[in-house]
Design a protein around this motif. Sequence first.
Motif, PDB file in Angstrom:
ATOM      1  N   PRO A   1      -0.090   6.812   3.531  1.00 47.14           N
ATOM      2  CA  PRO A   1       0.474   5.948   4.231  1.00 47.14           C
ATOM      3  C   PRO A   1       1.286   5.543   6.165  1.00 47.14           C
ATOM      4  CG  PRO A   1       1.890   6.113   2.523  1.00 47.14           C
ATOM      5  CD  PRO A   1       1.462   7.208   2.653  1.00 47.14           C
TER       6      PRO A   1
ATOM      7  N   THR B   1       3.065   3.635   6.743  1.00 48.53           N
ATOM      8  CA  THR B   1       5.044   3.643   7.185  1.00 48.53           C
ATOM      9  C   THR B   1       4.854   3.145   5.012  1.00 48.53           C
ATOM     10  OG1 THR B   1       4.011   1.321   6.857  1.00 48.53           O
ATOM     11  CG2 THR B   1       5.449   1.790   8.916  1.00 48.53           C
ATOM     12  N   GLY B   2       6.430   3.240   4.963  1.00 53.43           N
ATOM     13  CA  GLY B   2       6.467   3.366   3.570  1.00 53.43           C
ATOM     14  C   GLY B   2       7.927   2.322   3.234  1.00 53.43           C
TER      15      GLY B   2
ATOM     16  N   ASP C   1       2.638   0.936  -0.453  1.00 53.98           N
ATOM     17  CA  ASP C   1       1.909   0.889   1.524  1.00 53.98           C
ATOM     18  C   ASP C   1       2.702   0.168   2.046  1.00 53.98           C
ATOM     19  OD1 ASP C   1       0.529  -0.192   0.222  1.00 53.98           O
ATOM     20  OD2 ASP C   1      -1.417   1.486   0.092  1.00 53.98           O
TER      21      ASP C   1
ATOM     22  N   VAL D   1       2.255   4.167  -4.082  1.00 55.69           N
ATOM     23  CA  VAL D   1       1.040   5.366  -3.450  1.00 55.69           C
ATOM     24  C   VAL D   1       1.838   6.197  -3.893  1.00 55.69           C
ATOM     25  CG1 VAL D   1       0.337   4.539  -1.610  1.00 55.69           C
ATOM     26  CG2 VAL D   1       2.283   5.322  -1.416  1.00 55.69           C
TER      27      VAL D   1
ATOM     28  N   ARG E   1       2.080  11.868  -5.712  1.00 54.66           N
ATOM     29  CA  ARG E   1       0.732  11.434  -4.658  1.00 54.66           C
ATOM     30  C   ARG E   1       0.379  10.546  -6.275  1.00 54.66           C
ATOM     31  NH1 ARG E   1      -2.354  14.213  -1.691  1.00 54.66           N
ATOM     32  NH2 ARG E   1      -3.405  11.826  -1.376  1.00 54.66           N
TER      33      ARG E   1
END
Length: 742
Positions: free
Chosen positions: A197, A199-200, A258, A264, A284
């Motif tokens: 992703p 951003t998170g 995400d 994610v 992941r």
Amino acid sequence: MDLLRWAHSLGHTGGELWTPAIDGAAAVIEVTAPSAAAKHVDVQLATVGRVFRDPFLPESGACNVDVVCSDADGLRAQTRSVALIQVGGAYVCSGALLNSTGPGRPPYVLTGAHCNLSAASAPSVVAYFGFENTICRAPGSVASGGTGDGSRARFVSGASLRAVYTATDSALLELSSSPPISWGVFYAGWSVAPVAPITGAVIHHPNADEKRISFDSGPISITAYAGQDTPGDGSHLWVSGYETGTTEPGSDGGPLFDGGGRIVGTLHGGTSACGVEGNDWYGRLAPAWLGGGSAASSLQPWLDPASTGATVLDGVDGSVPVTPDFTLAVAPSAVALCAPASGTYMLTLGTINSFAQPISLSVSGAPPGALASPLAPALPPAQIPFTISTGSVAPGSSVLVFSGQAATLTHAVSATLSILTGTAAPVTLLSPAAGITDSTPAPVFSWVASPGAAGYGLQVASDPGFVALAISATTPLTVYASNVVLRYGTPYFWRVRAVDACGEGDWSPALTFTTQITPAGCGADVTITPNALIPDNNPTPVCFVMPVLGAGQVTSVSVRVAMSHTWINDLRLSLIAPGGVKLTMLNQPASGSSADLLAGYPITYTDAGLFDAETMGAGLTGSQGVCRDNGRCALRPNPDGDAGSLASFGGFTGLGANGNWQFCAADLVVNDIGRVNTVTLKLGNGCLVPSTATPTPSVTSTATATPLSTTTPTQTPTPTASPTASATPALTPWLYFPIVCR
């Protein structure tokens, strides 16, 4: 004293019911049952756990952000999916409810596999929902680091462990019951996209405190656990710092969302804290989707049970009613038979939301000539055996499709059937290739797969009749790496045979190879490069084998170690001789305890060292490195009281050098992590021959979750402290009770 009540269905998993922690020094347990059933009730109080401090004492740092704050507005629904997970009354992690493509919305919770989870411990899980502050405490304020006002009144006790994939630290639980609609929970969406992703955001319970949220604006990279090379082994997402908030012990297992609000990854470990721009790694979902290939080691069979092929699924509000439905499952998923044998599949019918209609069952795809037992309608819940006979069936594979239908509802599952009429064909050998004369004494054997084979047998011998066997092994794979070190300069013969449902096949034609001649020189070094992570907060060491061949007795020993770690006081390093004699070279040195070990600055442990290992960090603080910043690169070993250890390398003198030596490393304290990169064993014994065998850990272990301060009745309670604690630990006892119901 609080009054807590459970219905029989709540927490009833495996005959156990674990209570949450109860404030107070005493508790009364009362069981209410219908009069007709009362005489059949058998309740045993299995254990009383005494906690001599509030297990939920606020310890999270003030820099954390409450989920009620406006920062979380973009993930408001997702915050309702996250729960505080307590295991065995003693371990705390974070986790999240997940949506699935199947019927009925089962209460699946995704968390970290290292959170002390197993099939045996899952019934002890207590999941607390809605545990969050009612007002937004300003990040960085005294209030944000102080006592919150969240409630733990909403909880589900008991769970079953559905899947674990340790490579990504992923664990999937199914709670014993769904959270009530009135709680307003959210079943989060997920994505198994193959890319990282941009951003998170992680939602979590740092130090078992009220729910918090942290943000990273990127970049987020795909790496190995504790690695920074991209993509590494592809198992983790690396977050190199948070712009808002942080993570702490107890955040483990927390979901990483995400930009689309889908999970994610889950927090595996790292070095983040308030005031520290640390690194975190999230296991992941993408590689865990298929995981180890079985339902017990992958997420797909549970989150996409109908095999829709979905790689992205949005979340759903728990208040949306669940339509009555049924479930259909088959086990095993694959059967191989040697004709004319028979095999049996077991169909399992389940109910969702009180579904109570008979199910018509059918099967298609059976091969011509197969005889199958009839499938009569059944009322769920039920288990129905299905037997198929292969009498005159031609060899080959078929896909059986089992269908269930009731009114407008239809569900189908599939399983494979392989028919064999003889043993598997001989395999083709690949490596070591025929006739080579410079093979390593620890070769890796490989061959071409034989169709229908369930496994293989391998033999290696120094004679063509395979009487003097050096290696005899079985494996389900087409590659085998033995820990047996063969003799140098010796010709060997090797062969493989396949095994299937009809029995053992013929041995392949044997190939010959010769190991390399004994290297010249005496006292040669034995170097291994594990490049392996040291399990965090685990007293059981991970050990790496260093095989040594050659006659003679040890006359001198030293060890050169290149490794990385961010807190030397966590470490215990040992060397173990083939006969089990041990020397602990380093044992949690107190001097400069927060100093780092740097892989680029290896340390030599030798009796001739200029400095005592206990003082390796002398004069160092924070991120300063031993050897690089204080010149202490050669150290005398110091066991510092470790039981069973020699006092120095001199204790090895006179022992036989031949055999498997081991270098062992243990990380005894939570949070900071490290890796063993390269180890060189230097022995003097006349004439030594090193092995180039690939090192394998002799102990497989995973990091443990953050323990609460718990004791058994025979232990002396010892309150623990956290660097980020903002209050003095309470001394009022807390109790929790695992109750066994029969």
